[in-house]
Design an enzyme around this catalytic site. Structure first.
Site, PDB file in Angstrom:
ATOM      1  N   TYR A 547       0.848  -1.192   0.000  1.00 49.06           N
ATOM      2  CA  TYR A 547       0.000   0.000   0.000  1.00 49.06           C
ATOM      3  C   TYR A 547       0.886   1.246   0.000  1.00 49.06           C
ATOM      4  O   TYR A 547       2.080   1.192   0.254  1.00 49.06           O
ATOM      5  CB  TYR A 547      -0.907   0.011   1.244  1.00 49.06           C
ATOM      6  CG  TYR A 547      -1.714  -1.250   1.389  1.00 49.06           C
ATOM      7  CD1 TYR A 547      -2.932  -1.398   0.725  1.00 49.06           C
ATOM      8  CD2 TYR A 547      -1.247  -2.320   2.145  1.00 49.06           C
ATOM      9  CE1 TYR A 547      -3.661  -2.565   0.841  1.00 49.06           C
ATOM     10  CE2 TYR A 547      -1.973  -3.489   2.261  1.00 49.06           C
ATOM     11  CZ  TYR A 547      -3.190  -3.612   1.602  1.00 49.06           C
ATOM     12  OH  TYR A 547      -3.904  -4.777   1.696  1.00 49.06           O
ATOM     13  N   HIS A 548       0.291   2.393  -0.296  1.00 47.38           N
ATOM     14  CA  HIS A 548       0.915   3.700  -0.090  1.00 47.38           C
ATOM     15  C   HIS A 548       2.169   3.917  -0.926  1.00 47.38           C
ATOM     16  O   HIS A 548       3.228   4.249  -0.403  1.00 47.38           O
ATOM     17  CB  HIS A 548       1.257   3.906   1.394  1.00 47.38           C
ATOM     18  CG  HIS A 548       0.164   3.525   2.343  1.00 47.38           C
ATOM     19  ND1 HIS A 548       0.407   2.975   3.588  1.00 47.38           N
ATOM     20  CD2 HIS A 548      -1.190   3.611   2.226  1.00 47.38           C
ATOM     21  CE1 HIS A 548      -0.732   2.742   4.200  1.00 47.38           C
ATOM     22  NE2 HIS A 548      -1.721   3.122   3.392  1.00 47.38           N
ATOM     23  N   PRO A 549       2.089   3.771  -2.251  1.00 44.19           N
ATOM     24  CA  PRO A 549       3.274   4.025  -3.075  1.00 44.19           C
ATOM     25  C   PRO A 549       3.699   5.491  -3.003  1.00 44.19           C
ATOM     26  O   PRO A 549       2.872   6.395  -3.049  1.00 44.19           O
ATOM     27  CB  PRO A 549       2.823   3.639  -4.480  1.00 44.19           C
ATOM     28  CG  PRO A 549       1.324   3.765  -4.462  1.00 44.19           C
ATOM     29  CD  PRO A 549       0.915   3.384  -3.065  1.00 44.19           C
TER      30      PRO A 549
END
Length: 610
Positions: A547-549
């Protein structure tokens, strides 16, 4: 018939329950939203399993008795290399099965949703072929919404371009979670980073971006991360980051989640942490009045979660900003012959079979860490050698604990409690539950064993852990999402530490057994057993997601290292700002929405001189 046979085999459909008969049709709908390669892969695997059944028995899976299907599944699972494939096939089947079983139990009670604040929305099909603006913002997520609001409040004529659609709170409330899931996520939620191992990396696509489908958890950027950004990259604003973090929290109405709606999943996590003496507490979230519907990741059906389409974009529109939906930006237009060097001149936007142009001297790129590098390459602005590199994600894994009494984890706050005992080691544990079948935890077993797990899912409490990674990925290409990410050896060790810590926490909370997520040994009954399992397991054997690139157009002082300067200006061209997760120079080590909004605010305020 191949899909019906696949479903019958995987969840041991004995025709004794109405909901199981509806799963194949639900699976068909789910697959229709996936990219062609994923859709074709599932169908090919289903045909292959049918062909194997015909060779072994003379009949397809759907024509076999339940014991015969069990036998065929056992033979397939025993063949070298096939168990991981079967685990992948379970994911869409469990999503469809969980949805139908939930619907059989009746819709969850919900309050009447609040009326959404007004937005100035225009479909791309209705936008004129040529128009002008002072600024164009590409993307309407955390960064784009903040940039649009800041620029509009400074008196600029702002147009926001969003590739996805607008979805109202009322529309969330009337549709099953899985129907929303496949529409709210890019590629139906099947974005994959190829590497060792492959990682599922879901990102949102809608007005509001990924904030529509995130957990609502709002961590401030840790001080040690800000220090690193300042000392190693020269990225921190001159007057500090705290003011911008404060403003982001005010806009989102961030507060500690009250205990009354945490749900049993969160309460058990707190109980286990107390038993161990670990630091844990209800999370800070942007959801005043949350009613615990546990549907944050598919759009809040009550409007409690203050995604930016409910909080920041209405303010931007009130200040004069306009939003164009269904608008995929083909390229940033550049005037290469301007005195002083190339300068942004606007954007060209695809709509159906045609296109339109908006001419503007300022273009804010906020399409997200996975899309912004591709857009810049399509625009001829991708010459910096580090563009698309430095991709950081939060690799994550999940563990579940089985309890004697019902937990019903999907009743309560989806992400409710943070456990920070191991955060100094780069491991953040969060009590996370989702609508049935939609979490990153994959139930163990096949056939009758998997069916038993489905039937007993109400006794499971689930935890997720994400780790602060070393940037190990790249965004490739110009038009399609093509990602490469290889898990760093240090990060693999952190994931194994996370699994052990989650197991210890669940046992301390009273779990009778822990479901490990390790296919070869999916269940343990003591912490000593878990230690033995983990000693013979590598991180690549876990069910991993990410998650959360961040970081793919990193901002900083070093022109060789960072494609954008410390104020978010893209190097090599004037009039292009980058104001999304791309500019964060390294992993923020926490859920990043507040960090992204603060960075976008700092970048756009510096441009307007406010």
């Amino acid at each position: 018939m191949s899909l019906a046979g696949l479903v019958s085999a995987l969840i041991a459909d004995d025709a004794g329950a109405d909901w199981t008969r509806r799963v194949p049709a639900r699976l068909e709908t789910t697959l229709a939203a996936l990219p062609f390669a994923a859709r074709a892969g599932v169908r090919a695997a289903a045909r292959g399993m049918d062909a194997y059944a015909v060779v072994r028995t003379g009949r397809t899976l759907g024509a076999l008795t339940a014991p015969e299907r069990e036998s065929v599944l056992a033979e397939l699972a025993a063949r070298p290399g096939l168990q991981p494939l079967l685990d992948v096939l379970k994911v869409p089947v469990l999503m469809a099965a969980g949805t139908e079983r939930m619907l059989q139990d009746g819709p969850a009670p919900r309050a009447l949703p609040r009326a959404d604040p007004p937005l100035d929305l225009t479909p791309a099909s209705e936008w004129p072929a040529r128009s002008t603006a002072d600024a164009v913002v590409i993307g309407s997520g955390a960064g784009g919404a903040t940039a649009a609001r800041t620029l509009a409040r400074a008196g600029l004529d702002v147009v926001v371009l969003e590739e996805g659609r607008h979805h109202s709170t009322e529309s969330f409330g009337r549709r099953p979670p899985l129907d929303r899931f496949t529409e709210l996520y890019r590629d139906g939620g099947a974005t994959i980073a190829l590497g060792r191992p492959p990682l599922l990396l879901p990102v949102g696509r809608a007005v509001g971006g990924t904030t529509v489908v995130n957990s609502g958890t709002c961590y401030r950027t840790p001080d040690h991360v800000l220090t690193r950004w300042s000392e190693d990259f020269g990225f921190t604003p001159a007057d500090g980051f705290d003011r911008y973090l404060d403003e982001a929290e005010r806009a989102l109405k961030v507060a500690v989640q009250p205990l009354d709606v945490l749900g049993n999943n969160g309460r058990l996590t707190l109980a286990g942490a107390r038993e161990l003496g670990w630091r844990a507490a209800p999370l800070r979230r942007n959801a005043p009045g949350c009613r615990g519907s546990c549907q944050c990741v598919v759009g809040c059906p009550t409007g409690a979660k203050q995604s930016v389409q409910l909080s920041v974009l209405p303010d931007a529109c009130a200040a004069g900003a306009r939003i164009v939906t269904g608008a995929r930006v083909e390229r940033v237009l550049v005037d290469a012959d301007r005195p002083g060097g190339p300068r942004a001149a606007g954007v060209r936007v695809r709509r159906g079979e045609g296109a339109f142009e908006i001419l503007a001297p300022l273009v804010v790129v906020a399409a997200g860490a996975l899309q912004s590098p591709q857009l810049l390459r399509r625009s001829g602005l991708g010459r910096h050698p580090r563009l698309g590199r430095n991709l950081s994600v939060h690799p994550a894994t999940s563990v579940a604990g089985r309890f004697a009494e019902p937990v019903t984890a999907w009743k309560g706050v989806l992400q409710s409690v943070g456990v920070e005992e191991h955060h100094a080691r780069g491991v953040l544990i969060e009590a996370t539950a989702t609508p049935p079948g939609m979490g990153s935890f994959v139930l163990p077993g096949l056939g009758a064993e998997l069916r038993c797990e489905l039937e007993g899912a109400d006794r499971l409490a689930t935890l997720g852990a994400m780790i602060a990674d070393r940037p190990s990925g790249r965004v490739l290409g110009r038009d399609r999402t093509l990602l490469r990410y290889d898990l760093d050896r240090r990060d693999a060790g952190r994931l194994m530490h996370a699994v052990r810590a989650m197991g210890e926490l669940l046992f301390a909370a009273g779990a009778e057994e822990v479901l490990t997520g390790v296919p070869a040994t999916p269940r343990v009954r003591t912490l000593a057993e878990l230690d033995t399992v983990l000693a013979g397991t590598s991180a690549r054997q876990l069910h991993l997601t990410a998650y959360h690139p961040t970081g793919t157009v990193a901002a900083g002082a070093d022109p060789q290292r960072c494609p954008a300067d410390p104020e978010g200006r893209l190097r090599g061209v004037r009039g292009v700002l980058v104001a999304d997760a791309s500019v964060l120079p390294s992993c923020p080590q926490v859920n990043p929405q507040v960090s992204i909004m603060a960075a976008a605010l700092a970048i756009t305020e510096a441009h307007t001189g406010r």
